[in-house]
Design an enzyme around this catalytic site. Structure first.
Site, PDB file in Angstrom:
ATOM      1  N   GLU A  36      44.948  40.411  29.875  1.00 38.93           N
ATOM      2  CA  GLU A  36      45.232  40.252  31.285  1.00 38.93           C
ATOM      3  C   GLU A  36      45.612  38.712  31.462  1.00 38.93           C
ATOM      4  O   GLU A  36      45.295  37.663  30.709  1.00 38.93           O
ATOM      5  CB  GLU A  36      43.668  40.174  32.075  1.00 38.93           C
ATOM      6  CG  GLU A  36      43.305  41.471  32.261  1.00 38.93           C
ATOM      7  CD  GLU A  36      42.028  41.399  33.231  1.00 38.93           C
ATOM      8  OE1 GLU A  36      42.054  40.378  34.176  1.00 38.93           O
ATOM      9  OE2 GLU A  36      41.414  42.232  33.222  1.00 38.93           O
TER      10      GLU A  36
ATOM     11  N   GLU B 207      35.237  41.541  29.580  1.00 35.78           N
ATOM     12  CA  GLU B 207      34.781  40.141  29.852  1.00 35.78           C
ATOM     13  C   GLU B 207      33.357  39.880  30.007  1.00 35.78           C
ATOM     14  O   GLU B 207      32.671  39.984  30.980  1.00 35.78           O
ATOM     15  CB  GLU B 207      35.377  39.600  31.333  1.00 35.78           C
ATOM     16  CG  GLU B 207      37.035  39.734  31.206  1.00 35.78           C
ATOM     17  CD  GLU B 207      37.716  38.805  32.261  1.00 35.78           C
ATOM     18  OE1 GLU B 207      36.775  38.641  33.476  1.00 35.78           O
ATOM     19  OE2 GLU B 207      38.714  38.517  32.305  1.00 35.78           O
TER      20      GLU B 207
HETATM   21  N1  LIG Z   1      39.841  37.119  39.284  1.00 41.74           N
HETATM   22  N2  LIG Z   1      40.539  37.738  38.882  1.00 41.74           N
HETATM   23  C1  LIG Z   1      41.477  38.367  38.168  1.00 41.74           C
HETATM   24  C2  LIG Z   1      41.019  39.315  37.276  1.00 41.74           C
HETATM   25  C3  LIG Z   1      40.147  40.255  37.872  1.00 41.74           C
HETATM   26  O1  LIG Z   1      40.654  40.921  39.012  1.00 41.74           O
HETATM   27  C4  LIG Z   1      39.849  41.350  36.589  1.00 41.74           C
HETATM   28  O2  LIG Z   1      39.075  42.705  37.083  1.00 41.74           O
HETATM   29  C5  LIG Z   1      38.995  40.657  35.758  1.00 41.74           C
HETATM   30  O3  LIG Z   1      39.064  41.568  34.195  1.00 41.74           O
HETATM   31  C6  LIG Z   1      39.458  39.439  35.439  1.00 41.74           C
HETATM   32  O4  LIG Z   1      39.154  38.317  36.192  1.00 41.74           O
HETATM   33  C7  LIG Z   1      40.372  38.575  36.192  1.00 41.74           C
END
Ligand SMILES: N#[N+]C[C@@H]1[C@@H](O)[C@H](O)[C@@H](O)[C@@H]2O[C@H]12
Length: 441
Positions: free
Chosen positions: A352, A168
């Site tokens: 995800e 991300e």
């Molecule tokens: N908030 N939310 C849940 C989830 C987060 O826990 C993840 O680490 C990220 O990759 C993405 O933002 C999504």
């Protein structure tokens, strides 16, 4: 249970669950260095209840049990991340052998259970020592990151199914340097512009370095949101288009077209690193697969008072999760088909997807959420998107960054006082889909 059958997705389709090091490991010992999330979370006001990942789910010690949960659930793959500060405590230079030993055991444990290791090199836990040198604002991070990537490849590459460079990049750059919500907590357009470029430069530099070492099955994971106008008014539709540029097209255009979108660049241009255009061939270095994280849509309205980016997200009418995100499975179909039609024909993985609830192990809403989004994957496949796999977020309830531990995304409940794991009914739904049975070891 789900209304789908495993065979609907295709014979080689992979099902997995995902986690990230800082959110589950704990284990701030055995030579692990400090990360920006250790400092950000212990700084008052940054995280709900000032909660930290100091202990998290104690995965550092309980990983065998967690891998058993994946195997018992019938999952094919496990998406996990390496903690850079656990492997190279200062970010560059000296390797921490105990960190190497931990991931050796973890990866071998996956293979022994028939789980394909889907690795992420960077899931937000930058070594503090690199932040001291400017972090994502310093162009040198591209080389620091590439050196780290090569170190991981040399130690583990022969056993990894896939390797993602960055998780991300929008969160690494914009959420963390423009909005200040995540570490290191900047609220500065110049910082955001530079981080938004350097994170993709680091990705491309690492891909090239890994290729030189024989690296295969290399990709990146980006998060996407369907941005819609709060009304049909041109100014609100324009606000949605701008957010689509900031959140989606900056990364898609940069990675697959080798240029940043002009509407976003119009805002960033005065703050971009000199000669950034010369880097775009590296930024858009070809990759083997692309990871799509998707959760929700957003409604946007024009907000001229909001300065650099004159827009505001507004509350939508759809059913929401405990984190306040609308449940909009159609958006996943839209994103997957858009990427496939407009950007790339390389394999896509939904890396995800999932929802937050506050508490409990009986989670019918989460079953319905997953069922709807799995249906969106099938619809996207029918429209030509080459979707090869799907990872639920997350295997375990875990540290939800600035939200702390209240917002629970897990298929498995974690009692943080006892670290007891309890499969939720959504875990049983996947187990039934994947194995035809409801059982646990
Ligand atoms: N908030 N939310 C849940 C989830 C987060 O826990 C993840 O680490 C990220 O990759 C993405 O933002 C999504």
């Amino acid at each position: 249970m789900f209304s789908h059958k495993r065979a609907d997705f295709g014979e080689d389709f992979l099902f997995g669950a995902a986690t990230a090091a800082y959110q589950i490991e704990g284990g701030q010992t055995d030579g692990r260095g400090s990360s920006i999330w250790d400092t950000f979370s212990t700084t008052p006001g940054n995280v709900h209840n000032s909660e930290t990942g100091k202990f998290a789910c104690d995965h550092y010690n309980r990983w065998p049990e967690d891998l058993d949960l994946l195997a018992d659930g019938g999952f094919d793959a496990y998406r996990f991340s390496f903690a850079w500060p656990r492997l190279i405590p200062e970010g560059v230079g000296q390797v921490n052998q105990k960190g190497v030993d931990f991931y050796d055991r973890l990866i071998d444990g996956m293979l022994e259970r028939g789980l394909k290791p889907f690795a992420t090199l960077y899931h937000w836990d930058l070594p503090s020592a690199l932040q001291d040198k400017g972090g994502w604002l310093n162009r040198d991070i591209a080389d620091w990151f590439a050196d780290y990537a090569v170190m991981v490849h040399k130690n583990f590459g022969d056993r990894l199914e896939t390797t993602a460079t960055i998780n991300e990049p929008w969160c690494v750059a914009f959420l963390s340097h423009m909005l200040g919500v995540h570490a290191p907590g900047y609220r500065d357009i110049r910082a955001a512009a530079r981080a938004s470029h350097h994170v993709l430069l680091a990705h491309g530099t690492a891909i090239n370095a890994l290729r030189a070492e024989g690296g295969k099955n290399l990709g990146i994971v980006c998060n996407f949101e369907v941005a819609q106008g709060a009304t049909g008014k041109p100014e609100d539709m324009g606000a949605a288009r701008l957010w689509d540029g900031i959140f989606n097209r900056w990364y898609l255009d940069g990675l697959f077209k080798g240029k940043y979108p002009s509407d976003v660049l119009a805002h960033f241009a005065p703050h971009m690193p000199d000669d950034f255009a010369d880097d775009m061939a590296v930024v858009s270095t070809p990759i083997d697969w692309f990871g799509v994280n998707y959760y929700t849509r957003g409604l946007y309205e024009h907000a001229p008072e909001r300065g650099a980016f004159p827009l505001r997200k507004v509350d939508g009418p759809l059913e929401k999760t405990a984190i306040g995100w609308e449940i909009f499975p159609e958006g996943l179909e839209e994103i997957l088909t858009r990427i496939s039609a407009d950007y790339t024909d390389i394999p896509l993985y939904v890396t995800e997807n999932g929802m937050a609830e506050i508490e409990g192990t009986d989670d019918p809403r989460r079953i319905a959420y997953y069922n709807g989004h799995l249906g969106a994957v099938l619809a996207a496949q029918k429209r030509g998107a080459d979707v090869r796999g799907y990872f639920g977020w997350s295997l375990l309830d875990n540290y939800e960054w600035a939200e702390g531990y209240d917002k629970r995304f897990g298929l498995v409940h974690v009692d943080y006082k006892t670290q007891k794991r309890t499969p939720k009914s959504s875990y049983r739904a996947f187990q039934s889909l994947l194995t035809g049975a409801n059982r646990s070891r």
